[in-house]
Design a protein around this motif. Structure first.
Motif, PDB file in Angstrom:
ATOM      1  N   THR A  30     -84.713  22.375  57.522  1.00  0.00           N
ATOM      2  CA  THR A  30     -85.052  21.961  58.721  1.00  0.00           C
ATOM      3  C   THR A  30     -84.419  22.579  59.835  1.00  0.00           C
ATOM      4  O   THR A  30     -84.677  22.872  61.001  1.00  0.00           O
ATOM      5  CB  THR A  30     -84.639  20.486  58.827  1.00  0.00           C
ATOM      6  N   SER A  31     -83.068  22.787  59.761  1.00  0.00           N
ATOM      7  CA  SER A  31     -82.361  23.726  60.768  1.00  0.00           C
ATOM      8  C   SER A  31     -82.936  25.040  61.093  1.00  0.00           C
ATOM      9  O   SER A  31     -82.999  25.629  62.096  1.00  0.00           O
ATOM     10  CB  SER A  31     -80.597  23.833  60.351  1.00  0.00           C
ATOM     11  N   ILE A  32     -83.558  25.670  59.980  1.00  0.00           N
ATOM     12  CA  ILE A  32     -84.060  27.027  59.938  1.00  0.00           C
ATOM     13  C   ILE A  32     -85.393  26.974  60.761  1.00  0.00           C
ATOM     14  O   ILE A  32     -85.723  27.825  61.661  1.00  0.00           O
ATOM     15  CB  ILE A  32     -84.423  27.664  58.605  1.00  0.00           C
ATOM     16  N   ILE A  33     -86.138  25.965  60.433  1.00  0.00           N
ATOM     17  CA  ILE A  33     -87.545  25.663  61.139  1.00  0.00           C
ATOM     18  C   ILE A  33     -87.093  25.351  62.556  1.00  0.00           C
ATOM     19  O   ILE A  33     -87.950  25.671  63.673  1.00  0.00           O
ATOM     20  CB  ILE A  33     -88.265  24.489  60.745  1.00  0.00           C
ATOM     21  N   VAL A  34     -86.321  24.217  62.818  1.00  0.00           N
ATOM     22  CA  VAL A  34     -85.795  24.021  64.177  1.00  0.00           C
ATOM     23  C   VAL A  34     -85.322  25.414  65.068  1.00  0.00           C
ATOM     24  O   VAL A  34     -85.835  25.421  66.187  1.00  0.00           O
ATOM     25  CB  VAL A  34     -85.042  22.763  64.240  1.00  0.00           C
ATOM     26  N   SER A  35     -84.631  25.936  64.600  1.00  0.00           N
ATOM     27  CA  SER A  35     -83.892  27.258  65.178  1.00  0.00           C
ATOM     28  C   SER A  35     -85.231  28.397  65.431  1.00  0.00           C
ATOM     29  O   SER A  35     -85.133  28.771  66.513  1.00  0.00           O
ATOM     30  CB  SER A  35     -82.989  28.002  64.259  1.00  0.00           C
ATOM     31  N   TYR A  39     -86.180  29.263  69.368  1.00  0.00           N
ATOM     32  CA  TYR A  39     -86.488  30.832  69.662  1.00  0.00           C
ATOM     33  C   TYR A  39     -87.876  31.021  70.148  1.00  0.00           C
ATOM     34  O   TYR A  39     -87.719  31.670  71.358  1.00  0.00           O
ATOM     35  CB  TYR A  39     -86.155  31.506  68.492  1.00  0.00           C
ATOM     36  N   VAL A  40     -88.723  30.546  69.682  1.00  0.00           N
ATOM     37  CA  VAL A  40     -90.165  30.789  70.189  1.00  0.00           C
ATOM     38  C   VAL A  40     -90.322  30.281  71.477  1.00  0.00           C
ATOM     39  O   VAL A  40     -91.024  30.736  72.532  1.00  0.00           O
ATOM     40  CB  VAL A  40     -91.214  30.515  69.321  1.00  0.00           C
ATOM     41  N   ALA A  41     -89.884  28.992  71.519  1.00  0.00           N
ATOM     42  CA  ALA A  41     -90.108  28.245  73.068  1.00  0.00           C
ATOM     43  C   ALA A  41     -89.382  28.934  74.139  1.00  0.00           C
ATOM     44  O   ALA A  41     -89.744  29.176  75.234  1.00  0.00           O
ATOM     45  CB  ALA A  41     -89.780  26.955  72.886  1.00  0.00           C
ATOM     46  N   SER A  42     -87.933  29.435  73.644  1.00  0.00           N
ATOM     47  CA  SER A  42     -87.287  30.211  74.818  1.00  0.00           C
ATOM     48  C   SER A  42     -87.965  31.554  75.106  1.00  0.00           C
ATOM     49  O   SER A  42     -87.903  32.036  76.385  1.00  0.00           O
ATOM     50  CB  SER A  42     -85.722  30.504  74.396  1.00  0.00           C
ATOM     51  N   ALA A  43     -88.467  32.250  74.052  1.00  0.00           N
ATOM     52  CA  ALA A  43     -89.042  33.609  74.234  1.00  0.00           C
ATOM     53  C   ALA A  43     -90.407  33.402  75.249  1.00  0.00           C
ATOM     54  O   ALA A  43     -90.649  34.281  75.990  1.00  0.00           O
ATOM     55  CB  ALA A  43     -89.387  34.094  72.969  1.00  0.00           C
ATOM     56  N   VAL A  44     -91.214  32.385  74.989  1.00  0.00           N
ATOM     57  CA  VAL A  44     -92.325  32.153  75.805  1.00  0.00           C
ATOM     58  C   VAL A  44     -91.828  31.819  77.230  1.00  0.00           C
ATOM     59  O   VAL A  44     -92.419  32.202  78.064  1.00  0.00           O
ATOM     60  CB  VAL A  44     -93.104  30.884  75.313  1.00  0.00           C
ATOM     61  N   GLY A  45     -90.876  31.003  77.422  1.00  0.00           N
ATOM     62  CA  GLY A  45     -90.342  30.648  78.854  1.00  0.00           C
ATOM     63  C   GLY A  45     -89.768  31.951  79.401  1.00  0.00           C
ATOM     64  O   GLY A  45     -90.076  32.122  80.631  1.00  0.00           O
ATOM     65  N   LEU A  46     -88.942  32.766  78.761  1.00  0.00           N
ATOM     66  CA  LEU A  46     -88.670  33.844  79.389  1.00  0.00           C
ATOM     67  C   LEU A  46     -89.610  34.834  79.733  1.00  0.00           C
ATOM     68  O   LEU A  46     -89.575  35.852  80.362  1.00  0.00           O
ATOM     69  CB  LEU A  46     -87.461  34.629  78.316  1.00  0.00           C
TER      70      LEU A  46
END
Length: 228
Positions: A30-35, A39-46
């Motif tokens: 679960t920690s791997i999936i959440v990370s 990461y994908v959400a922050s990359a899309v926002g950036l």
């Protein structure tokens, strides 16, 4: 006695395996999936933030480099290197096993580095919010949940302060200057044309003055005698 000891060790080993399979493995997955999702959400926002700033959006998907680009746009790129050095220090010495005498020294250093990184994150969040014309609540949000507020800044209506000019606009501005230079050069090379001669003004015949009549001169014969 020997048999009892072997059965106890086997039971302890089985309990450890059950703990790893039932507790630690789901937690790790679960920690791997959440990370990955964070990461994908922050990359899309950036990516959307970089588009507003006139930067190439593919840079948002490269780890570490995307933070470098954001620091360069919103703050100053020289402040990226102390933060990177602090993260490398914690990654190397955080899990290092040393003797008890030096363990306290490393623990104090790690705590100081963590405090310095938190202060750095506060300044960094302030400058990011300032570049997008946001206030203190956004600074606190970027400190706590940066990936979520990157999405808000990227997909929201806020604009980046200090956008780079696009290359097309620069060419349009430079094109009339080139035309004026060409015109100036052509004017220099062209020679002035000679002026056409003015037609001479002739008076009409009716207005011309008559020629003066000459008086007749008497003919004198040299053989003729003249009586005085």
């Amino acid at each position: 006695m020997f048999l009892l000891d072997t059965t106890r060790t086997e039971r302890i080993a089985e309990l450890r395996r059950q703990l790893i399979l039932q507790v630690w493995m789901p937690w790790i997955i679960t920690s791997i999936i959440v990370s990955i999702l964070v990461y994908v959400a922050s990359a899309v926002g950036l990516m959307k933030m970089f588009e507003k700033a006139g930067e190439k959006n593919w840079k948002a998907w490269i780890p570490v480099y995307n933070i470098y680009v954001l620091v360069k746009l919103c703050w100053n790129k020289k402040w990226f290197w102390p933060a990177l050095g602090g993260c490398v220090f914690i990654a190397i010495f955080g899990n290092l096993r040393v003797a008890n005498s030096t363990a306290t020294v490393f623990a104090i250093l790690i705590v100081l580095v963590l405090i310095a990184l938190f202060v750095w994150k506060c300044f960094f969040s302030y400058f990011v919010a300032k570049k997008f014309s946001k206030g203190i609540p956004w600074v606190i949000g970027i400190i706590l949940l940066d990936w979520l507020f990157y999405l808000f800044l990227g997909f929201g209506g806020s604009e980046f302060d200090g956008k780079k000019p696009e290359p097309k606009k620069i060419e349009e501005k430079k094109s009339p200057e080139k035309k004026t230079v060409k015109k100036a050069t052509t004017n220099k090379t062209e020679k002035p044309k000679p002026a056409a001669p003015k037609p001479s003004e002739k008076k009409p015949i009716s207005e011309a003055k008559p020629a003066a009549k000459k008086k007749p001169v008497d003919y004198i014969d040299p053989k003729q005698k003249i009586d005085f």
